[in-house]
Scaffold this active site. Structure first.
Site, mmCIF file in Angstrom:
data_model
loop_
_atom_site.group_PDB
_atom_site.id
_atom_site.type_symbol
_atom_site.label_atom_id
_atom_site.label_comp_id
_atom_site.label_asym_id
_atom_site.label_seq_id
_atom_site.Cartn_x
_atom_site.Cartn_y
_atom_site.Cartn_z
ATOM 1 N N HIS A 1 21.514 31.386 13.316
ATOM 2 C CA HIS A 1 22.721 31.344 12.491
ATOM 3 C C HIS A 1 23.074 29.910 12.124
ATOM 4 O O HIS A 1 22.608 28.962 12.757
ATOM 5 C CB HIS A 1 23.933 32.007 13.168
ATOM 6 C CG HIS A 1 24.352 31.387 14.475
ATOM 7 N ND1 HIS A 1 23.828 31.761 15.692
ATOM 8 C CD2 HIS A 1 25.253 30.409 14.763
ATOM 9 C CE1 HIS A 1 24.386 31.060 16.660
ATOM 10 N NE2 HIS A 1 25.251 30.219 16.129
ATOM 11 N N HIS B 1 27.328 23.672 13.305
ATOM 12 C CA HIS B 1 26.024 23.587 13.962
ATOM 13 C C HIS B 1 25.059 24.593 13.361
ATOM 14 O O HIS B 1 25.450 25.492 12.631
ATOM 15 C CB HIS B 1 26.139 23.786 15.480
ATOM 16 C CG HIS B 1 26.621 25.137 15.938
ATOM 17 N ND1 HIS B 1 27.941 25.416 16.182
ATOM 18 C CD2 HIS B 1 25.953 26.285 16.195
ATOM 19 C CE1 HIS B 1 28.068 26.671 16.584
ATOM 20 N NE2 HIS B 1 26.879 27.226 16.597
ATOM 21 N N GLU C 1 22.160 24.197 18.302
ATOM 22 C CA GLU C 1 22.244 25.178 19.381
ATOM 23 C C GLU C 1 20.871 25.826 19.516
ATOM 24 O O GLU C 1 20.246 26.167 18.503
ATOM 25 C CB GLU C 1 23.304 26.237 19.013
ATOM 26 C CG GLU C 1 23.461 27.347 20.052
ATOM 27 C CD GLU C 1 24.541 28.367 19.655
ATOM 28 O OE1 GLU C 1 24.909 28.435 18.465
ATOM 29 O OE2 GLU C 1 25.003 29.093 20.554
HETATM 30 CO CO CO Z 1 26.455 29.159 17.441
#
Ligand code: CO
Length: 134
Positions: free
Chosen positions: A7, A79, A130
Site C-alpha cells: 500500500h 509511507h 514499511e
Molecule cells: Co502502512
C-alpha cells in the site's frame, strides 16, 4: 528481497474529506473508517485492482502522523509499504547494510494483522518505508 507494493499511505487532516475525494471524485472503492488506537490512526482503505491506498487520520494526542501533518497541513504521502517473505531476514540484511530500523527493531503487528517494521526515511531516498511480512 522486495515483493509487491502492499500500500501507499497518505496522511490526511480530514478523513471524511479524503474519503470523498477517493470515492466520489476518483471513483474508487473505499472501506468504512477503521480506528487503530494502537497505531494512533484511523484508516480508510482504498481498494485498487493492483494495490491499496490507505488514508490515515490522526487518532489521539500522540499520533505518529501528527508532526507530519503539521509540516504538511493539506496532507501528503506518508509511507510506502512493500511486502517481504521473511521480515526478520529482511531486517537483518538491512541492518547489516547499515540501514536504520525505527523503534526497537522488533516487528509489530500492523493494520492488517501481519508483522511490520519501519525503515528510516534518510536511508531510503527520503521516504518512510514499511515492510510487511506477506
Ligand atoms: Co502502512
Amino acid at each position: 528481497m522486495l515483493g509487491r507494493l502492499n500500500h501507499v499511505a497518505i496522511a490526511v487532516p480530514d478523513l471524511a474529506a479524503g474519503t470523498a475525494v477517493y470515492r466520489d471524485t476518483l471513483g474508487a472503492r473505499v472501506s468504512q473508517p477503521q480506528a487503530e488506537p494502537a497505531h494512533g490512526v484511523t484508516v480508510v482503505f482504498v481498494e485498487l485492482p493492483n494495490t491499496k491506498v490507505e488514508l490515515l487520520e490522526p487518532l489521539g494526542e500522540n499520533s505518529p502522523i501528527k508532526a507530519f501533518l503539521e509540516k504538511n497541513p493539506s496532507g501528503g504521502i506518508h509511507h510506502v509499504c512493500y511486502e517481504v517473505e521473511d521480515i526478520l531476514a529482511a531486517r537483518d540484511r538491512l541492518v547489516a547494510a547499515g540501514a536504520r530500523v525505527l523503534g526497537d527493531g522488533q516487528p509489530k503487528t500492523g493494520a492488517h494483522g501481519k508483522p511490520v517494521l519501519f525503515l528510516h526515511p534518510k536511508d531510503f531516498c527520503g521516504t518512510l518505508v514499511e515492510l510487511e511480512q506477506a
